[in-house]
Design a protein around this motif. Structure first.
Motif, PDB file in Angstrom:
ATOM      1  N   ALA A  10       0.830  -1.203   0.000  1.00 53.57           N
ATOM      2  CA  ALA A  10       0.000   0.000   0.000  1.00 53.57           C
ATOM      3  C   ALA A  10       0.867   1.257   0.000  1.00 53.57           C
ATOM      4  CB  ALA A  10      -0.927  -0.011   1.211  1.00 53.57           C
ATOM      5  N   LEU A  11       1.954   1.234   0.741  1.00 58.90           N
ATOM      6  CA  LEU A  11       2.868   2.372   0.765  1.00 58.90           C
ATOM      7  C   LEU A  11       3.519   2.585  -0.601  1.00 58.90           C
ATOM      8  CD1 LEU A  11       4.166   4.529   2.600  1.00 58.90           C
ATOM      9  CD2 LEU A  11       6.007   2.889   3.025  1.00 58.90           C
ATOM     10  N   ALA A  12       3.862   1.506  -1.291  1.00 65.40           N
ATOM     11  CA  ALA A  12       4.447   1.624  -2.634  1.00 65.40           C
ATOM     12  C   ALA A  12       3.455   2.255  -3.609  1.00 65.40           C
ATOM     13  CB  ALA A  12       4.888   0.253  -3.130  1.00 65.40           C
ATOM     14  N   PHE A  13       2.195   1.871  -3.523  1.00 69.85           N
ATOM     15  CA  PHE A  13       1.175   2.500  -4.365  1.00 69.85           C
ATOM     16  C   PHE A  13       1.045   3.985  -4.038  1.00 69.85           C
ATOM     17  CE2 PHE A  13      -0.618  -1.731  -5.356  1.00 69.85           C
ATOM     18  CZ  PHE A  13      -0.813  -1.560  -6.716  1.00 69.85           C
ATOM     19  N   PHE A  14       1.078   4.322  -2.756  1.00 68.79           N
ATOM     20  CA  PHE A  14       0.907   5.710  -2.339  1.00 68.79           C
ATOM     21  C   PHE A  14       2.083   6.575  -2.789  1.00 68.79           C
ATOM     22  CE2 PHE A  14       0.530   9.148   0.844  1.00 68.79           C
ATOM     23  CZ  PHE A  14      -0.775   9.503   0.609  1.00 68.79           C
ATOM     24  N   ILE A  15       3.302   6.088  -2.599  1.00 68.39           N
ATOM     25  CA  ILE A  15       4.487   6.834  -3.026  1.00 68.39           C
ATOM     26  C   ILE A  15       4.537   6.919  -4.546  1.00 68.39           C
ATOM     27  CG2 ILE A  15       7.023   6.873  -2.986  1.00 68.39           C
ATOM     28  CD1 ILE A  15       5.737   7.535  -0.293  1.00 68.39           C
ATOM     29  N   GLY A  16       4.154   5.838  -5.213  1.00 67.57           N
ATOM     30  CA  GLY A  16       4.121   5.849  -6.676  1.00 67.57           C
ATOM     31  C   GLY A  16       3.150   6.873  -7.224  1.00 67.57           C
ATOM     32  N   ALA A  17       2.072   7.114  -6.494  1.00 70.67           N
ATOM     33  CA  ALA A  17       1.098   8.113  -6.930  1.00 70.67           C
ATOM     34  C   ALA A  17       1.723   9.502  -6.943  1.00 70.67           C
ATOM     35  CB  ALA A  17      -0.115   8.091  -6.012  1.00 70.67           C
ATOM     36  N   PHE A  18       2.579   9.806  -5.988  1.00 74.23           N
ATOM     37  CA  PHE A  18       3.244  11.111  -5.978  1.00 74.23           C
ATOM     38  C   PHE A  18       4.128  11.280  -7.211  1.00 74.23           C
ATOM     39  CE2 PHE A  18       2.709  10.888  -1.226  1.00 74.23           C
ATOM     40  CZ  PHE A  18       1.746  11.880  -1.177  1.00 74.23           C
ATOM     41  N   PHE A  19       4.825  10.213  -7.606  1.00 74.68           N
ATOM     42  CA  PHE A  19       5.646  10.285  -8.805  1.00 74.68           C
ATOM     43  C   PHE A  19       4.786  10.469 -10.052  1.00 74.68           C
ATOM     44  CE2 PHE A  19       8.706   8.079  -6.023  1.00 74.68           C
ATOM     45  CZ  PHE A  19       9.774   8.947  -6.167  1.00 74.68           C
ATOM     46  N   LEU A  20       3.644   9.786 -10.103  1.00 78.24           N
ATOM     47  CA  LEU A  20       2.751   9.962 -11.248  1.00 78.24           C
ATOM     48  C   LEU A  20       2.209  11.388 -11.315  1.00 78.24           C
ATOM     49  CD1 LEU A  20       0.797   6.597 -11.176  1.00 78.24           C
ATOM     50  CD2 LEU A  20       2.287   7.408 -13.000  1.00 78.24           C
ATOM     51  N   PHE A  21       1.841  11.954 -10.169  1.00 73.26           N
ATOM     52  CA  PHE A  21       1.374  13.336 -10.147  1.00 73.26           C
ATOM     53  C   PHE A  21       2.480  14.287 -10.628  1.00 73.26           C
ATOM     54  CE2 PHE A  21      -1.648  12.205  -6.483  1.00 73.26           C
ATOM     55  CZ  PHE A  21      -2.694  11.968  -7.359  1.00 73.26           C
ATOM     56  N   GLY A  22       3.687  14.064 -10.165  1.00 75.13           N
ATOM     57  CA  GLY A  22       4.796  14.939 -10.534  1.00 75.13           C
ATOM     58  C   GLY A  22       5.178  14.827 -11.993  1.00 75.13           C
ATOM     59  N   TYR A  23       5.219  13.613 -12.527  1.00 74.38           N
ATOM     60  CA  TYR A  23       5.587  13.432 -13.918  1.00 74.38           C
ATOM     61  C   TYR A  23       4.467  13.838 -14.860  1.00 74.38           C
ATOM     62  CZ  TYR A  23       9.797  10.923 -12.514  1.00 74.38           C
ATOM     63  OH  TYR A  23      11.005  10.589 -11.979  1.00 74.38           O
ATOM     64  N   ALA A  24       3.240  13.892 -14.399  1.00 75.88           N
ATOM     65  CA  ALA A  24       2.131  14.309 -15.249  1.00 75.88           C
ATOM     66  C   ALA A  24       2.282  15.764 -15.665  1.00 75.88           C
ATOM     67  CB  ALA A  24       0.807  14.104 -14.535  1.00 75.88           C
ATOM     68  N   ILE A  25       2.925  16.567 -14.852  1.00 81.21           N
ATOM     69  CA  ILE A  25       3.128  17.976 -15.190  1.00 81.21           C
ATOM     70  C   ILE A  25       4.108  18.117 -16.341  1.00 81.21           C
ATOM     71  CG2 ILE A  25       4.004  20.172 -14.289  1.00 81.21           C
ATOM     72  CD1 ILE A  25       2.979  19.257 -11.541  1.00 81.21           C
ATOM     73  N   GLU A  26       5.133  17.256 -16.375  1.00 83.38           N
ATOM     74  CA  GLU A  26       6.180  17.361 -17.383  1.00 83.38           C
ATOM     75  C   GLU A  26       5.943  16.456 -18.582  1.00 83.38           C
ATOM     76  OE1 GLU A  26       9.778  16.523 -15.345  1.00 83.38           O
ATOM     77  OE2 GLU A  26       9.564  18.200 -13.972  1.00 83.38           O
ATOM     78  N   ALA A  27       4.929  15.630 -18.551  1.00 84.85           N
ATOM     79  CA  ALA A  27       4.669  14.682 -19.626  1.00 84.85           C
ATOM     80  C   ALA A  27       4.075  15.410 -20.832  1.00 84.85           C
ATOM     81  CB  ALA A  27       3.697  13.600 -19.151  1.00 84.85           C
ATOM     82  N   PRO A  28       4.180  14.780 -22.012  1.00 81.16           N
ATOM     83  CA  PRO A  28       3.490  15.355 -23.171  1.00 81.16           C
ATOM     84  C   PRO A  28       1.988  15.464 -22.916  1.00 81.16           C
ATOM     85  CG  PRO A  28       4.982  13.610 -23.862  1.00 81.16           C
ATOM     86  CD  PRO A  28       4.955  13.604 -22.364  1.00 81.16           C
ATOM     87  N   GLU A  29       1.358  16.385 -23.604  1.00 83.44           N
ATOM     88  CA  GLU A  29      -0.028  16.712 -23.308  1.00 83.44           C
ATOM     89  C   GLU A  29      -0.979  15.535 -23.479  1.00 83.44           C
ATOM     90  OE1 GLU A  29      -3.329  19.956 -24.761  1.00 83.44           O
ATOM     91  OE2 GLU A  29      -1.211  20.344 -25.086  1.00 83.44           O
ATOM     92  N   GLN A  30      -0.727  14.658 -24.427  1.00 85.13           N
ATOM     93  CA  GLN A  30      -1.638  13.535 -24.635  1.00 85.13           C
ATOM     94  C   GLN A  30      -1.534  12.493 -23.520  1.00 85.13           C
ATOM     95  OE1 GLN A  30       0.760  14.073 -27.194  1.00 85.13           O
ATOM     96  NE2 GLN A  30       1.921  12.183 -27.397  1.00 85.13           N
ATOM     97  N   TRP A  31      -0.448  12.477 -22.775  1.00 81.31           N
ATOM     98  CA  TRP A  31      -0.281  11.499 -21.689  1.00 81.31           C
ATOM     99  C   TRP A  31      -0.485  12.099 -20.302  1.00 81.31           C
ATOM    100  CZ3 TRP A  31      -0.403   6.718 -23.110  1.00 81.31           C
ATOM    101  CH2 TRP A  31       0.053   6.372 -24.379  1.00 81.31           C
TER     102      TRP A  31
END
Length: 57
Positions: A9-30
């Motif tokens: 559960a902690l791995a999912f929670f920490i992984g969510a922070f990385f997904l939120f952070g990379y979503a800002i820098e990702a290409p617009e379609q992703w």
């Protein structure tokens, strides 16, 4: 067994922070898909302790 479930559960929670952070820098379609995946990851991270930890010993 509870420690393993907590670590998953902690791995999912920490992984969510990385997904939120990379979503800002990702290409617009992703970006939307990555942000939504982060939301789903938080939901899974919270659902695991609420539903699994009360049943396991």
């Amino acid at each position: 067994m509870k420690v393993f479930v907590f670590l998953v559960a902690l791995a999912f929670f920490i992984g969510a922070f990385f997904l939120f952070g990379y979503a800002i820098e990702a290409p617009e379609q992703w970006a939307g898909l990555m942000f939504f995946s982060g939301i789903l990851s938080v939901v899974v991270a919270l659902a695991i302790p609420f539903h699994l930890l009360e049943r396991t010993d």
